[in-house]
Design an enzyme around this catalytic site. Structure first.
Site, short mmCIF file in Angstrom:
data_model
loop_
_atom_site.label_atom_id
_atom_site.label_comp_id
_atom_site.label_asym_id
_atom_site.label_seq_id
_atom_site.Cartn_x
_atom_site.Cartn_y
_atom_site.Cartn_z
N SER A 46 0.87 -1.17 0.00
CA SER A 46 0.00 0.00 0.00
C SER A 46 0.92 1.23 0.00
O SER A 46 1.77 1.37 0.87
CB SER A 46 -0.88 -0.02 1.24
OG SER A 46 -1.81 1.04 1.18
N GLU A 47 0.75 2.10 -0.99
CA GLU A 47 1.82 3.07 -1.27
C GLU A 47 1.95 4.18 -0.22
O GLU A 47 2.91 4.94 -0.25
CB GLU A 47 1.68 3.66 -2.68
CG GLU A 47 0.43 4.49 -2.94
CD GLU A 47 -0.69 3.65 -3.54
OE1 GLU A 47 -0.72 2.42 -3.34
OE2 GLU A 47 -1.57 4.25 -4.20
N ASN A 48 1.02 4.23 0.74
CA ASN A 48 1.25 5.18 1.83
C ASN A 48 2.32 4.68 2.81
O ASN A 48 2.76 5.43 3.68
CB ASN A 48 -0.06 5.47 2.59
CG ASN A 48 -0.74 4.24 3.11
OD1 ASN A 48 -0.83 3.22 2.41
ND2 ASN A 48 -1.20 4.28 4.33
N SER A 88 8.59 4.02 0.43
CA SER A 88 7.52 3.32 -0.27
C SER A 88 7.63 3.52 -1.78
O SER A 88 7.48 2.58 -2.56
CB SER A 88 6.16 3.82 0.23
OG SER A 88 5.13 3.11 -0.38
#
Lengths: 218, 243
Positions: A46-48, A88
């Protein structure tokens, strides 16, 4: 017959290999997590800043400090890691994420994708989509084959502002599985009950029909 | 060692020196990991014409969204701003400018700003509206665009635990942009859930070393959840596998 959202997601999940790190966009891509084939483990990014995203929490596990890229509450699986946004996107832009699955408004025969901006409508932003399409090793676009007015979304040339150029290789729609090869869409699979002629009629860009078009297994 | 004691007692001291027209870099992703009290202090101060660099602009009535109420933000640098009706209105009115920046590029711009790197090449945004007017250079046959670093007069950061020297640890995904924001401010202010004495944090587990931090204040946080989604099913907590 055109596939349902779940069936598209099911077909997407067949692409995953055991041990893949996968980033799933909002919508149909996220559904693919529910259809990972037996014996295959994938880890969701999850890119956060979360690698090893788990399911939504139960009421007693709710934590404001645990969210996904869609800002929804989420959990982490055993063996997950959490990191900052630069880290990330280093793993995304550095090509370490094996698969990215995302939706689109349009894809063209050059592998260009438009997914974030419709001129004249309010532009909310691209979030991480431009980074994801520029960085992932394999990108799968999932979308309906045509828009709600029946216009093709697989085009000779995208008409909307782009998210990325020359980056899309595989498209899974409600009608077909296609690859982008040498300036054309190569038809590999068709949905059950859908003919090659149907697909041809609903595809805007050049379509090359593979010698052995198989039926999608869903 | 008192020269290293960065704890301040009041929000007034925490944001002292902020003036009209400055750039403020804010940590946080959505409403997760945002320095709630420092944002409230900017509202209280009534500082205007701000450029705010943050992945999002909060929601109506909470987070950075409250700075829109008195039109304190002139320009917003973000990757996604869709959660907020007042933002939309001010944008359409021309009262607010927005520079939409890809999320990874935004994080890297802050990181570069803090690391003394004035600009970097990235493939992200090449051939899109983001790449328009930017220098292009080809490496190994692939085109990249030049993106410039971001620094700000102030950075506002939310930590889980900070010690008096400004060493910070973030909790879960509330880390997000906070470490990069911390590094890129001339004056970096940390609002922490808990302040501890030096030595209480394990040095190997510190995310932001105190060298980046100028002021630390203890905050009280509402920690509002933007999208509460709850599962009704039984969880399998190992790597994602079919049942």
């Amino acid at each position: 017959m055109a596939l349902s959202r779940d069936q598209i997601a099911m077909r997407v999940a067949q692409e995953f290999k055991d041990g893949d790190y996968v980033n799933l966009g909002i919508g149909i891509p996220t559904l693919a997590a529910s259809f990972v084939p037996e014996g295959i483990s994938v880890m969701l990014q999850s890119e956060n800043g979360l690698l090893g995203m788990g399911p939504y929490p139960h009421e007693d596990e709710l934590d404001a400090d645990m969210i996904n890229a869609g800002k929804e509450t989420v959990t982490a699986i055993t063996g997950a890691s959490i990191f900052n946004s630069a880290e990330s996107f280093a793993m995304i832009r550095g090509g370490h994420v094996d698969f990215t699955v995302l939706g689109a408004f349009e894809v063209d025969v050059s592998g260009n994708i438009a997914s974030w901006m419709i001129p004249g409508k309010l532009v909310k932003g691209m979030g991480g989509a431009m980074d994801l399409v520029a960085g992932a090793k394999n990108i799968i676009v999932t979308m309906t084959h045509t828009d709600k007015h029946g216009n093709p979304k697989l085009l000779r040339e995208c008409t909307l502002p782009l998210t990325g150029v020359n980056c899309i290789t595989r498209i899974i729609t409600d009608l077909a599985v296609l690859e982008v090869v040498d300036g054309a869409f190569l038809l590999k699979e068709r949905a059950p009950g859908v003919t090659v002629e149907d697909i041809q009629a609903k595809t805007g860009g050049k379509l090359v029909v593979s010698e052995n078009v198989t039926e999608m297994r869903v | 060692m008192s020269g290293f004691d960065k704890v301040v007692a009041t929000y007034q001291e925490a944001m002292d020196g902020l003036a009209d027209g400055m750039t403020v870099i804010a940590g946080g992703f959505g409403l997760c990991g945002i320095p709630e009290g420092l944002i409230a202090q900017i509202k209280t101060l009534g500082i205007k014409e701000l450029t705010v660099v943050s992945n999002n602009c909060g929601v109506d009535g909470f987070g950075l969204g409250i700075l829109l109420e008195d039109k304190q933000i002139k320009r917003m640098v973000s990757s996604y701003v869709g959660e907020n009706a007042l933002f939309e209105k001010q944008l359409l009115n021309g009262e607010l400018e927005v520079e939409l920046t890809p999320q990874g590029t935004l994080a890297e711009k802050m990181r570069a700003g803090g690391a003394g790197i004035p600009a970097f090449y990235t493939a992200t945004g090449y051939g899109t509206p983001v790449g328009e007017g930017k220098e292009v250079k080809t490496f190994n046959g692939r085109p990249y665009i030049l993106e410039e670093a971001i620094t700000g007069e102030f950075s506002i950061v939310k930590a889980w635990k900070a010690d008096r020297y400004g060493n910070c640890i973030y909790r879960h995904t509330a880390q997000n942009f906070n470490p990069m924001a911390a590094s890129a401010g001339t004056i970096t202010v940390v609002e922490a859930e808990e302040i501890v004495e030096p030595g209480e944090l394990n040095p190997s587990e510190i995310h932001t070393p105190g060298i980046y931090v100028n002021r630390v204040i203890k905050g009280e946080f509402e920690k509002r959840i933007e999208r509460k989604v709850v599962s009704k099913t039984v969880h399998n907590t190992t790597a994602k596998e079919s049942q």
